[in-house]
Design a protein around this motif. Sequence first.
Motif, PDB file in Angstrom:
ATOM      1  N   ARG A  80       0.738  -1.371   0.073  1.00  0.00           N
ATOM      2  CA  ARG A  80      -0.184   0.039   0.013  1.00  0.00           C
ATOM      3  C   ARG A  80       0.788   1.317   0.005  1.00  0.00           C
ATOM      4  NH1 ARG A  80      -3.509   2.253  -2.201  1.00  0.00           N
ATOM      5  NH2 ARG A  80      -5.153   0.543  -1.924  1.00  0.00           N
ATOM      6  N   THR A  81       1.957   1.144   0.834  1.00  0.00           N
ATOM      7  CA  THR A  81       2.861   2.525   0.780  1.00  0.00           C
ATOM      8  C   THR A  81       3.391   2.659  -0.612  1.00  0.00           C
ATOM      9  OG1 THR A  81       3.218   1.743   2.957  1.00  0.00           O
ATOM     10  CG2 THR A  81       4.705   3.328   1.972  1.00  0.00           C
ATOM     11  N   ASP A  84       1.106   4.186  -2.837  1.00  0.00           N
ATOM     12  CA  ASP A  84       0.955   5.545  -2.471  1.00  0.00           C
ATOM     13  C   ASP A  84       2.130   6.605  -3.075  1.00  0.00           C
ATOM     14  OD1 ASP A  84      -1.331   5.136  -1.329  1.00  0.00           O
ATOM     15  OD2 ASP A  84      -0.664   4.908   0.701  1.00  0.00           O
ATOM     16  N   ASP A  85       3.371   5.962  -2.794  1.00  0.00           N
ATOM     17  CA  ASP A  85       4.469   6.638  -3.321  1.00  0.00           C
ATOM     18  C   ASP A  85       4.723   6.538  -5.105  1.00  0.00           C
ATOM     19  OD1 ASP A  85       5.186   6.852  -0.755  1.00  0.00           O
ATOM     20  OD2 ASP A  85       6.428   5.456  -0.744  1.00  0.00           O
ATOM     21  N   GLU A  90       0.646   2.147  -9.966  1.00  0.00           N
ATOM     22  CA  GLU A  90      -0.726   1.975  -9.836  1.00  0.00           C
ATOM     23  C   GLU A  90      -1.531   1.942 -11.155  1.00  0.00           C
ATOM     24  OE1 GLU A  90      -5.000   3.503  -7.183  1.00  0.00           O
ATOM     25  OE2 GLU A  90      -2.822   4.590  -7.190  1.00  0.00           O
TER      26      GLU A  90
END
Length: 117
Positions: A80-81, A84-85, A90
């Motif tokens: 998940r991190t 996000d980064d 994604e």
Amino acid sequence: MLLLPLALTVTLVAVAFSLQAARDHGAGMRPVRPGRDRAPAGLLSAEGLAWRLQRGSVLGWAIGLTIFALAMGSLSGSFRTMLDDLPQFEIVLRRLGRGAEDLVDTSSWRCWASWRS
């Protein structure tokens, strides 16, 4: 030139016939060991025998899948991190999964249609 292979073939066939003649067809490769007169209670059913024969494989798979699940669970937070980064990552994952909604819709429709008929 072919004399050596021919001599070897004749010799091996003669050895095979002599072994075949001396072999006791009712015996196994090793002598029979004395065993119990009756099987244990767990082996009296087909399920018990199947479990006895497959328990090593079943337990090995269970342990392996548990370790895999723990590893994947420990990586879920860092995944998940990472998403996000790296928004580009994604986007790539969404492209790889493109069309999955259509498959879900189609399989849901088939389930509904088979239930109705």
